[in-house]
Scaffold this motif. Structure first.
Motif, PDB file in Angstrom:
ATOM      1  N   ARG A  40     -34.530  15.718  39.394  1.00 40.98           N
ATOM      2  CA  ARG A  40     -35.726  15.310  38.623  1.00 40.98           C
ATOM      3  C   ARG A  40     -36.640  14.710  39.685  1.00 40.98           C
ATOM      4  N   VAL A  41     -36.681  14.501  40.956  1.00 41.03           N
ATOM      5  CA  VAL A  41     -37.644  13.811  41.772  1.00 41.03           C
ATOM      6  C   VAL A  41     -38.809  14.708  41.833  1.00 41.03           C
ATOM      7  N   ASN A  42     -38.620  15.716  42.632  1.00 41.98           N
ATOM      8  CA  ASN A  42     -39.610  16.868  42.673  1.00 41.98           C
ATOM      9  C   ASN A  42     -39.377  17.953  42.962  1.00 41.98           C
ATOM     10  N   HIS A  43     -40.045  19.118  43.165  1.00 40.65           N
ATOM     11  CA  HIS A  43     -39.953  20.512  43.435  1.00 40.65           C
ATOM     12  C   HIS A  43     -39.232  20.515  44.772  1.00 40.65           C
ATOM     13  N   MET A  44     -39.702  19.965  45.785  1.00 38.72           N
ATOM     14  CA  MET A  44     -39.116  19.859  47.059  1.00 38.72           C
ATOM     15  C   MET A  44     -37.600  19.122  46.962  1.00 38.72           C
ATOM     16  N   TRP A  45     -37.481  18.047  46.660  1.00 41.20           N
ATOM     17  CA  TRP A  45     -36.083  17.525  46.374  1.00 41.20           C
ATOM     18  C   TRP A  45     -35.198  18.265  45.589  1.00 41.20           C
ATOM     19  N   LEU A  46     -35.424  19.131  44.689  1.00 46.99           N
ATOM     20  CA  LEU A  46     -34.707  19.944  43.744  1.00 46.99           C
ATOM     21  C   LEU A  46     -34.365  20.803  44.735  1.00 46.99           C
ATOM     22  N   ARG A  75     -23.943  36.725  35.139  1.00 47.45           N
ATOM     23  CA  ARG A  75     -24.199  36.139  33.893  1.00 47.45           C
ATOM     24  C   ARG A  75     -25.644  35.577  33.506  1.00 47.45           C
ATOM     25  N   SER A  76     -26.524  35.299  34.521  1.00 49.56           N
ATOM     26  CA  SER A  76     -27.515  34.561  34.547  1.00 49.56           C
ATOM     27  C   SER A  76     -28.465  35.866  34.169  1.00 49.56           C
ATOM     28  N   ILE A  77     -28.116  37.066  34.255  1.00 49.74           N
ATOM     29  CA  ILE A  77     -28.903  38.113  33.699  1.00 49.74           C
ATOM     30  C   ILE A  77     -29.418  38.045  32.115  1.00 49.74           C
ATOM     31  N   THR A  78     -28.080  37.460  31.604  1.00 48.35           N
ATOM     32  CA  THR A  78     -28.279  37.543  30.104  1.00 48.35           C
ATOM     33  C   THR A  78     -28.679  36.369  29.353  1.00 48.35           C
ATOM     34  N   GLN A  79     -29.226  35.530  30.181  1.00 47.34           N
ATOM     35  CA  GLN A  79     -29.667  34.246  29.828  1.00 47.34           C
ATOM     36  C   GLN A  79     -31.014  34.103  29.387  1.00 47.34           C
ATOM     37  N   GLY A  80     -31.778  35.249  29.598  1.00 45.91           N
ATOM     38  CA  GLY A  80     -33.081  35.252  29.299  1.00 45.91           C
ATOM     39  C   GLY A  80     -33.997  34.630  30.523  1.00 45.91           C
ATOM     40  N   GLU A  81     -35.163  34.273  30.000  1.00 39.92           N
ATOM     41  CA  GLU A  81     -36.045  33.908  30.991  1.00 39.92           C
ATOM     42  C   GLU A  81     -35.486  32.642  31.624  1.00 39.92           C
ATOM     43  N   ALA A  82     -35.401  32.392  32.749  1.00 35.64           N
ATOM     44  CA  ALA A  82     -34.461  31.249  33.346  1.00 35.64           C
ATOM     45  C   ALA A  82     -35.601  30.391  33.750  1.00 35.64           C
ATOM     46  N   ASP A  83     -35.044  28.934  33.656  1.00 35.77           N
ATOM     47  CA  ASP A  83     -35.738  27.806  33.954  1.00 35.77           C
ATOM     48  C   ASP A  83     -35.815  27.721  35.333  1.00 35.77           C
ATOM     49  N   LEU A  84     -36.788  26.600  36.078  1.00 33.25           N
ATOM     50  CA  LEU A  84     -36.705  26.386  37.481  1.00 33.25           C
ATOM     51  C   LEU A  84     -35.442  26.231  38.210  1.00 33.25           C
TER      52      LEU A  84
END
Length: 335
Positions: A40-46, A75-84
């Motif tokens: 949760r720090v920031n995009h770079m840390w993620l 499996r991830s294909i069936t999860q719909g729109e993926a989050d970041l």
């Protein structure tokens, strides 16, 4: 640089810091909290932390197992729109993941009817050990994680039979060559009970599965009979590593494929009684190593008693086994 600007740290340094933080032994609850915080720090840390966390995966609780399975490509294909998180993790996990560690127990210590610390002997429905079977099944059946080489199971405040009775490793990824099994107990009050459980352990003389891909087996906190059962399962084992070993004669004879036995007693100066407790001479008399194996025993510990060590080394040499000492002043982590 102005006085109000934020100091810049190279990404390589940040990743090294994250890697060292992730490698520190932690309880499952602490590791889950660290994971959530760093994401949760920031995009770079993620992005940097995902490279660390997906290289050496820890599954501290069943919910993490569910989320980990969501990252496997098909499996991830069936999860719909993926989050970041899912989008970045899915692209990394297949090529980076080299180890998976499962944690069973280790949160709040279980208690019995009296409120005292207790040990769970077995469970057919507990979600934590069930996650082991589920993840290994998915990885093995669908050929996920081609670079996975090491699987570690850490049981805390559990008995020794769950692994065999519930066939946790019956379906095992063929690309995995290193298997580690660690048992620990969180409360001092449980130690006498754990010692008693070791004396009650009953051999599983006819195992219902085998793991021929494993070449290196590492164990700690288990009775010698448990190790003997694992030797039946790991049919092509080459190296066996034991922490705080005892009664090595129980393992004799080792499978013909085993060439090296590593005995770890780190941070401890070995006196004569400790070396005697290995019952190494009895093991040698029982032909611990196959005659063609050219066996080698590596002891990693503090300084050994010179007289007892010399006697043990001579006895091993008499049986064609090389006894080697490697200094180790560290402590065995309990995670």
């Amino acid at each position: 640089m102005s006085q109000n600007s934020t100091p810049w740290v190279p990404p390589e340094i940040v990743e090294q810091i994250l890697s060292e933080a992730w490698a520190i032994p932690q309880t499952p609850d602490d590791r889950a909290s660290l994971f959530k915080s760093l994401c949760r720090v920031n995009h770079m840390w993620l992005g940097l932390f995902l490279r660390v966390a997906l290289r050496d995966v820890h599954i501290p609780c069943p919910l993490f197992a569910r989320d980990f399975l969501r990252l496997l490509p098909e499996r991830s294909i069936t999860q719909g729109e993926a989050d970041l998180f899912t989008a970045e993790a899915t692209s990394l996990v297949s090529k980076l993941c080299r180890s998976v560690t499962f944690h069973v127990g280790g949160g709040a210590s279980p208690t019995g009817a009296t409120g005292e610390p207790a040990i769970k002997l077995y469970s057919q429905t507990d979600a934590a050990p069930t996650a082991i079977s589920t993840v290994l099944y998915m990885v093995s059946t669908f050929d996920y994680l081609p670079n996975l080489r090491r699987v570690t199971l850490r049981y805390t405040d559990w008995g020794y039979d769950d692994l065999f009775d519930q066939l946790r490793l019956a379906i095992f990824p063929s690309q995995v060559t290193h298997l580690a099994l660690h048992y620990a107990f969180s409360a001092p009050a449980l130690v006498p009970l754990a010692l008693y459980l070791k004396t009650l352990y009953t051999r599983h003389l006819q195992p219902h599965f085998s793991i021929p891909s494993v070449r290196h087996l590492e164990v700690s906190g288990v009775p010698a009979e448990f190790v003997a059962d694992m030797l039946q399962i790991c049919t092509r084992l080459e190296t066996l590593e034991m922490a705080n070993p005892a009664r090595l004669y129980v393992l004799a004879p080792l499978p013909e494929s085993v060439r090296t036995l590593v005995l770890r007693v780190p941070g401890v100066q070995l006196d004569k009684s400790q070396i005697h407790w290995w019952m190494l001479m009895a093991a040698m008399d029982a032909r611990l190593f196959h005659p063609d194996a050219k066996g080698r025993i590596v002891v990693r510990s503090g300084t050994p008693d010179p007289v007892a060590w010399t006697e043990a080394k001579r006895y091993c040499k008499r049986h064609g086994v090389d006894l080697v000492y490697e200094r180790d002043d560290t402590c065995i982590p309990r995670t």
